[in-house]
Design a protein around this motif. Structure first.
Motif, PDB file in Angstrom:
ATOM      1  N   LEU A   8      -0.719   4.336  -0.125  1.00 45.36           N
ATOM      2  CA  LEU A   8      -1.664   4.964   1.007  1.00 45.36           C
ATOM      3  C   LEU A   8      -0.216   5.623   1.905  1.00 45.36           C
ATOM      4  O   LEU A   8      -0.843   6.668   2.559  1.00 45.36           O
ATOM      5  CB  LEU A   8      -2.390   3.892   1.740  1.00 45.36           C
ATOM      6  CG  LEU A   8      -3.220   4.517   2.995  1.00 45.36           C
ATOM      7  CD1 LEU A   8      -3.875   5.278   2.586  1.00 45.36           C
ATOM      8  CD2 LEU A   8      -3.527   2.932   3.414  1.00 45.36           C
TER       9      LEU A   8
ATOM     10  N   ALA B 290      -9.406   8.732   4.625  1.00 41.13           N
ATOM     11  CA  ALA B 290      -9.531   7.656   4.316  1.00 41.13           C
ATOM     12  C   ALA B 290     -11.007   7.729   3.915  1.00 41.13           C
ATOM     13  O   ALA B 290     -11.636   6.831   2.848  1.00 41.13           O
ATOM     14  CB  ALA B 290      -9.494   7.187   5.799  1.00 41.13           C
TER      15      ALA B 290
ATOM     16  N   TYR C 247       0.568  -1.446  -0.229  1.00 42.91           N
ATOM     17  CA  TYR C 247       0.010   0.232   0.145  1.00 42.91           C
ATOM     18  C   TYR C 247       1.212   1.079   0.038  1.00 42.91           C
ATOM     19  O   TYR C 247       1.014   1.991   1.075  1.00 42.91           O
ATOM     20  CB  TYR C 247      -1.070  -0.111   1.260  1.00 42.91           C
ATOM     21  CG  TYR C 247      -2.144  -0.958   1.208  1.00 42.91           C
ATOM     22  CD1 TYR C 247      -3.051  -1.029   0.396  1.00 42.91           C
ATOM     23  CD2 TYR C 247      -1.223  -2.576   2.050  1.00 42.91           C
ATOM     24  CE1 TYR C 247      -4.248  -1.462   0.140  1.00 42.91           C
ATOM     25  CE2 TYR C 247      -2.573  -3.414   1.493  1.00 42.91           C
ATOM     26  CZ  TYR C 247      -4.149  -2.781   1.639  1.00 42.91           C
ATOM     27  OH  TYR C 247      -4.305  -4.231   2.007  1.00 42.91           O
TER      28      TYR C 247
END
Length: 570
Positions: free
Chosen positions: A107, A169, A104
């Motif tokens: 992110l 998020a 990820y």
């Protein structure tokens, strides 16, 4: 520039090897004879802005105390003390590398940039304005990390971190292409909303921040998330285009570290800023170089770590995460003492050539011969020996610290300033004058009429809780106002001398000796700050740059070499 010993008390908990002329006994700083320390140490515009904001902090404190007193319970104390850990630097710094190692990368980079921005800008504003936390008493401060109370209050870094993470998020969930499980997406959005509200409200409940603190912190977090959503992807692609990209970004980060304001008190905000700025340098340099290797993939962004849980397997994935964490701790534990040996001689040469860049409250290398082992010198990643105790605390969430009274130099000066303000109000009210901009409260009216003169100490609180005020809520708020500036707990009987707090209705004038003794009494309640060494700044910058590089390049390449990766090679 403030001198290195420019702290409320020169006696420190960790004593360096210094020349015999070092202070041997506690003393008050010679430059702080007046209550308004900040007018002396801040620039005129900083002090003017601070004076505009301080009445808000003082106004909201008794209402925060009323809210805390109304809601408090052992269960909520434990919950908010425990969940506050989910908004700390430590939680994010342990969690973020795992995002990179599990593929990820996009992110992970977004979170690092937002959190580093939150720590930098909240610390920048804190040290620029020097606004203390709401006074204790009347507030109880509930925390599992007492060191947090040493920082200024405005704005709340916890709120900035929580809001930026939740904001980003939730937006990603809204724009996610896979909407096969809308109920799951809705539940996750609710979870992130709850997380942000819980962290921000918890700062109020725990008495660590006021309404203004969390509002400004939340605004900073939302703005950082918005900037990341607008420019984050373009920045990530630009970072891997040329070696000039990480070089330019590194220079910008170093300039930001240098222009960070000097605080008026010994506040540790700058230490956290330097640590996170080091991480930013590490992930940017690592991303550029890792993108050039055969171990990375360009999807969804360049320098992504290839990872597939089905291919790697849960056991192997757990081993690589554990190995990565161990390597981070080994790097930190190894490099810190090495740098503390290497850097002081270099700093002495630079200082002799007048090329050093000293900061207030950091001891120059010429003033010590060696750096002793330091404990509690890092609020971002704990040392390995502290991990067992942290895990034990997590296993017992009811463990927390509840403190009442001044904890930092900023607390002590605000306590003294508030006492001085109350004296002026008392004298003015007894003379028939109302301070400028101050409404006559029922308490001041009673004091001016002399009806409270025979009711010092706790009797004053009892009077406030009886018939003098119209409603129970306002009565309790005024009783909390009385506690402000006492410097002792609400349950402690208070019988202040007439020459100290002047809550008996007598106009008191302190002698210089009484004023000095009063300040000494307050400052002796504080934990003495440890010595901070000039080499700690570069030490943290190097160590955390290495941690950032390990997260995005060093450990992922190692995983492939030792057989813990996917076997991907371009």
């Amino acid at each position: 520039m403030c001198p290195q010993h420019d702290a409320p008390l020169a006696d420190r908990s960790t004593t360096p090897s210094v020349a015999p002329s070092a202070d041997k006994a506690p003393r008050l700083d010679a430059g702080t004879k007046h209550y308004d320390l900040y007018a002396q140490r801040l620039s005129p515009w900083q002090n003017a802005l601070r004076k505009q904001l301080m009445p808000i902090v003082r106004w909201e404190t008794p209402y925060l105390a009323w809210m805390q007193d109304t809601l408090r319970s052992p269960a909520l104390d434990s919950y908010f003390a425990f969940t506050a850990n989910l908004g700390t630097h430590t939680f994010f710094m342990i969690f973020l590398p795992i995002l990179f190692w599990c593929g990820y990368t996009s992110l992970g980079r977004a979170m690092v940039h937002m959190l580093a921005g939150g720590v930098f800008w909240s610390g920048f504003v804190k040290d620029m304005l020097c606004i203390p936390r709401p006074l204790s008493p009347p507030l109880y401060r509930i925390t599992s990390s007492p060191a947090v109370a040493l920082e200024y209050g405005l704005p709340s870094t916890h709120s900035a971190n929580a809001v930026s993470a939740a904001f980003y998020a939730i937006h990603m969930l809204h724009t996610a292409p896979d909407q096969d499980h809308p109920n799951a997406h809705l539940a996750l959005q609710g979870l992130f909303y709850f997380y942000a509200v819980s962290i921000t409200f918890g700062r109020l409940y725990c008495g660590m921040h006021g309404f203004l603190d969390v509002a400004v912190g939340s605004l900073i977090g939302a703005l950082l998330a918005w900037v990341q959503l607008l420019f984050g992807e373009s920045f990530d692609h630009w970072m891997t285009q040329s070696y000039m990209s990480p070089l330019i970004a590194t220079l910008i980060v170093l300039v930001l570290c240098r222009i960070h304001p000097e605080p008026a008190d010994d506040c540790p905000c700058y230490d956290d800023t330097v640590s996170f700025m080091g991480v930013v340098i590490g992930i940017n340099v690592g991303a550029w170089h890792f993108a050039q290797t055969a171990f990375s993939t360009d999807f969804p962004i360049p320098s992504t770590v290839p990872f597939d849980l089905k291919e790697v397997g849960l056991v192997k994935a757990s081993i690589r995460i554990a190995l990565g964490v161990v390597i981070v701790f080994v790097w930190r534990a190894t490099m810190k003492p090495i740098l503390f040996k290497i850097l002081p001689p270099i700093f002495r040469v630079l200082e002799h050539a007048r090329l050093n860049l000293p900061r207030a409250f950091f001891l120059n290398a010429s003033k010590y011969t060696s750096v002793p082992p330091l404990r509690g010198d890092d609020n971002v990643i704990p040392s390995a020996r502290d991990v067992p105790q942290m895990l034990k605390n997590l296993a017992h969430p009811r463990k927390r610290s509840v403190s009442v009274g001044p904890q930092s130099a900023a607390d002590a000066y605000e306590t003294l300033a508030y006492r001085n303000r109350r004296r002026r109000e008392s004298i003015n009210s007894l003379d028939g004058a109302v301070p400028e901009g101050q409404a006559w409260s029922p308490v001041l009216k009673e004091k001016a009429s002399g009806e409270l003169r025979a009711q010092p100490g706790p009797s004053y609180q009892a009077a406030l809780g009886s018939n003098l005020l119209p409603t129970p809520i306002s009565s309790r708020v005024h009783s909390y106002e009385y506690m402000m500036g006492t410097g002792v707990g609400p349950m402690t009987p208070i019988t202040p001398p007439e020459s100290t707090l002047d809550f008996t209705g007598e106009a008191a004038v302190q002698s210089p000796v009484e004023e000095e003794n009063e300040k000494r009494e307050i400052f002796e309640l504080l934990t003495k700050p440890r010595v901070r060494y000039d080499v700690e700044v570069i030490n943290k910058l190097i160590v955390y740059t290495g941690i950032g590089w390990l997260a995005v390049e060093g450990n992922p390449m190692l995983f492939e070499v030792v057989g813990l990766g996917t076997g991907y090679h371009r």
